[in-house]
Design an enzyme around this catalytic site. Structure first.
Site, PDB file in Angstrom:
ATOM      1  N   VAL A  61       3.804  -0.473   4.401  1.00 15.01           N
ATOM      2  CA  VAL A  61       2.583  -0.720   4.815  1.00 15.01           C
ATOM      3  C   VAL A  61       2.001  -1.595   3.719  1.00 15.01           C
ATOM      4  CG1 VAL A  61       0.140   0.115   4.973  1.00 15.01           C
ATOM      5  CG2 VAL A  61       2.223   1.787   5.401  1.00 15.01           C
ATOM      6  N   ASP A 118       1.817  13.658  14.191  1.00 16.28           N
ATOM      7  CA  ASP A 118       2.054  13.952  12.479  1.00 16.28           C
ATOM      8  C   ASP A 118       0.803  14.066  11.747  1.00 16.28           C
ATOM      9  OD1 ASP A 118       3.896  14.116  10.558  1.00 16.28           O
ATOM     10  OD2 ASP A 118       3.843  11.677  10.271  1.00 16.28           O
ATOM     11  N   LYS A 166       1.578  -2.637   9.059  1.00 13.76           N
ATOM     12  CA  LYS A 166       2.689  -1.590   8.982  1.00 13.76           C
ATOM     13  C   LYS A 166       3.925  -2.316   9.470  1.00 13.76           C
ATOM     14  CE  LYS A 166      -0.453   2.109   8.988  1.00 13.76           C
ATOM     15  NZ  LYS A 166      -0.594   3.637   9.128  1.00 13.76           N
ATOM     16  N   LEU A 189       0.658  -1.220   0.025  1.00 10.59           N
ATOM     17  CA  LEU A 189      -0.095  -0.046  -0.033  1.00 10.59           C
ATOM     18  C   LEU A 189       0.910   1.167   0.045  1.00 10.59           C
ATOM     19  CD1 LEU A 189      -2.800  -1.125   2.556  1.00 10.59           C
ATOM     20  CD2 LEU A 189      -3.150  -0.868  -0.047  1.00 10.59           C
ATOM     21  N   GLY A 190       2.230   1.300   0.469  1.00 11.82           N
ATOM     22  CA  GLY A 190       3.012   2.491   0.476  1.00 11.82           C
ATOM     23  C   GLY A 190       3.982   2.222   1.486  1.00 11.82           C
ATOM     24  N   GLY A 212       6.322   4.789   4.111  1.00 10.48           N
ATOM     25  CA  GLY A 212       6.515   6.062   4.987  1.00 10.48           C
ATOM     26  C   GLY A 212       7.877   6.049   5.711  1.00 10.48           C
ATOM     27  N   GLY A 213       7.634   6.930   6.919  1.00  8.58           N
ATOM     28  CA  GLY A 213       8.837   7.234   7.861  1.00  8.58           C
ATOM     29  C   GLY A 213       8.997   6.013   8.770  1.00  8.58           C
ATOM     30  N   MET A 214       7.814   5.154   8.900  1.00  6.42           N
ATOM     31  CA  MET A 214       8.019   3.960   9.772  1.00  6.42           C
ATOM     32  C   MET A 214       8.431   2.839   8.996  1.00  6.42           C
ATOM     33  SD  MET A 214       5.002   2.422  12.023  1.00  6.42           S
ATOM     34  CE  MET A 214       5.216   0.689  12.680  1.00  6.42           C
ATOM     35  N   GLY A 215       8.145   2.752   7.877  1.00  2.00           N
ATOM     36  CA  GLY A 215       8.508   1.571   7.107  1.00  2.00           C
ATOM     37  C   GLY A 215       7.456   1.346   5.949  1.00  2.00           C
TER      38      GLY A 215
END
Length: 572
Positions: free
Chosen positions: A31, A139, A45, A23-24, A26-29
């Site tokens: 998804v 955020d 996630k 799905l994408g 981001g800053g965390m990892g």
């Protein structure tokens, strides 16, 4: 949001979840779209590989997830599951099939008036639920608002702090720009200036401005210039009108104390007689129901007086606390320095918040000191605003754990937190990481479940300096300090009525004021005790069990806790 195929290096299963697409990132990892054992679609996630080995990150991740699971699903993507201890730690949330607000505005331009009010009401509803659970989003931005059928959904709440605490040298300028544009002024300042729920309200104002106009309220062609305008300029609200413009202007106030709370935003939006607001609620019954549920669950509390200090988001629903005069003085001076610091951060490609590293302390347990006469009891200062509250009936702010040998544990049993040790002098339970003020009040229900057990309450705790310690034993309450392997006693408070083993809980209260703590039992003052130990400088509150070496009984020692409340200092 259409998923992409999995890559050859992607896992195909995490725990009970089968991964079916991407799905994408981001800053965390990363998804992933996944299928649960029940056959429903969920979003998983997975934490970045460079964060997984960091024990501090895992600890904070675990704590934040526990809190996020307490947020009711009113215009939020519900947190369903998590495994912080997996080789690749992951979080499972409700899958929301809809585009982000960022995508819609980028592709189609500003929203119509009715749709804009739907977003404003939906995000305010989500923040009311999030703040009511004692969580700060940190955020909030258009990419974290999904336009799902029925109601908008806010995602990624409650885990932003864990991400901020990690190194982000690979964070792209685009990501930083998207984040900075919605950051409140106080977030660029001194680390000692607290981030409260008011920062999320500021972000709400930025989101509504962007959704209704297609531009952010402070513009800027780079992160530093945007930050400079946030700190020094008035917002550009051209394109907004009527009561919504006024509400957005209030949310974007420089001073956190001047902003409305999320609950106040929601109340004013729902009560508005403007045609767009009425159309949004009448045309979306699910949105009206979510807003009404958030209002009924959280209740409404007014802002406290400006003089009241705070250092964490209040657990009182909808409340965004102001800062002290001392912090206000710091805020007046940090603006130019903050801009310069942010420029350096952008050049370095890093925005990092440094946290302390709390944990367990290896100790031995000397017996209590000699009994001392009880000093004349002063009246404790009145209770201040509620900072933390937990019924201790299930994992929430405090978490369960069992040591590998099985001889020490923190477990939730029969609606209580039970702490047990066998062949150890003491044991602490994992608790919240909030930075609490020096002056504070603590009240917790205590039961002794064995004759050789004392309930232990630590405050001002921080490694390696330890903290102050109150031990509640059958016949006495000992007040002192716990540093490394040394436990000292500054005062012993004898109990006129012993605490009977297995009896109903007794409420133990501690009110810290300056260098003195006042101890109460079921609301009755027992005495004051000096704190001393000036090198103690922490802020955490811990609960646990301490072995009473004076008791004749040997073997396992066990205590139970229920309903803890931590309050800040009252206005003077």
């Amino acid at each position: 949001m259409r998923p992409e195929p999995l890559r050859p290096s992607d896992p195909v299963r995490l725990g009970e979840y089968e991964l079916v697409g991407r799905l994408g990132e981001g800053g965390m990892g990363t998804v992933f779209l996944a299928t649960s054992p029940a056959g429903t679609q969920v979003a998983v996630k997975v934490v970045r590989a460079d964060l997984a080995p960091d024990d501090e990150f895992r600890r904070r991740f675990r704590s934040e997830v526990a809190r996020a699971r307490q947020v009711p699903p009113f215009c939020t993507a519900e947190v369903l599951d998590a495994d912080p201890d997996a080789d690749h730690p992951y979080l499972v949330v409700e899958y929301v099939d809809g585009p982000t607000l960022q995508q819609v505005v980028d592709d189609k331009g500003p929203l119509t008036a009715a749709n804009l009010h739907s977003v404003a009401i939906g995000v305010a509803t989500a923040l009311t639920a999030i703040h009511g659970a004692g969580v700060i989003h940190r955020d909030l931005k258009p990419r974290n608002v999904l336009l799902a059928p029925g109601t908008p959904k806010v995602i990624d709440f409650g885990i932003a702090r864990a991400i901020e605490g990690a190194h982000t040298a690979n964070t792209s300028p685009e990501f930083m720009m998207g984040t900075v544009a919605y950051m409140a002024p106080e977030r660029f300042g001194d680390d000692e200036v607290p981030v409260t729920a008011a920062a999320d309200v500021f972000a709400w104002g930025g989101i509504v401005t962007y959704a209704g106009t297609g531009h952010t309220p402070f513009g800027g062609d780079s992160a530093p210039s945007t930050a400079g305008r946030i700190l020094t300029s008035q917002p550009d609200l051209s394109g907004l009108s009527g009561p919504l413009r006024d509400l957005v202007a209030a949310a974007l106030s420089k001073d956190p104390a001047d902003r409305p709370s999320a609950r106040e935003l929601l109340d004013r939006l729902v009560a508005s007689n403007s045609r767009p607001a009425v159309s949004a609620l009448e045309g979306q019954p699910d949105l009206r129901a979510a807003a009404n549920q958030a209002q009924s669950v959280t209740g409404l509390m007014p802002h406290p007086a400006p003089a009241e200090p705070t250092v964490v988001v209040s657990a009182i629903p909808g409340m965004a606390e102001p800062v002290t005069d001392d912090v206000e003085d710091k805020r007046r001076w940090f603006l130019p320095v903050s801009i310069a610091a942010l420029v350096l951060a952008v050049i370095a490609g890093t925005m990092m918040i440094v946290f302390g590293r709390p944990g367990q302390s290896p100790v031995a347990s000397p017996g209590p000191g000699p009994s001392e006469p009880v000093a004349e009891v002063s009246s404790a200062p009145p209770a201040g605003p509620l900072l933390l509250a937990d019924d201790l009936d299930k994992p929430r702010l405090w978490l369960a754990k069992t040591e590998p040998d099985g001889r020490s544990s923190c477990a939730f049993t029969d609606g209580e937190l039970h702490v047990r040790i066998d062949a150890k002098p003491l044991y602490k339970c994992r608790g919240p990481q909030d930075q609490l003020p020096e002056d504070l009040g603590i009240e917790v229900g205590v039961r002794l479940l064995s004759d050789n057990a004392c309930a232990a309450i630590w405050f001002h705790f921080k490694l390696p300096n330890g903290g102050h310690l109150v031990r509640v034993c059958r016949d006495n309450i000992f007040v002192g300090a716990h540093q490394s392997t040394n436990v000292s006693v500054s005062r012993t408070l004898p109990l006129d009525q012993p605490i009977e083993v297995g009896a109903e809980p007794t409420r133990i209260g501690l009110r810290v004021d300056g260098e003195t703590v006042t101890v109460t039992r079921d609301g009755v003052p027992l005495g004051d005790a000096p704190l001393g130990a000036a090198e103690i400088s922490g802020s955490r509150v811990l609960l646990g069990v301490f072995l009473d070496r004076d008791a004749p009984e040997a073997g396992a020692a066990e205590v139970a806790f229920d309903r803890i409340e931590v309050r800040g200092p009252s206005a003077r």
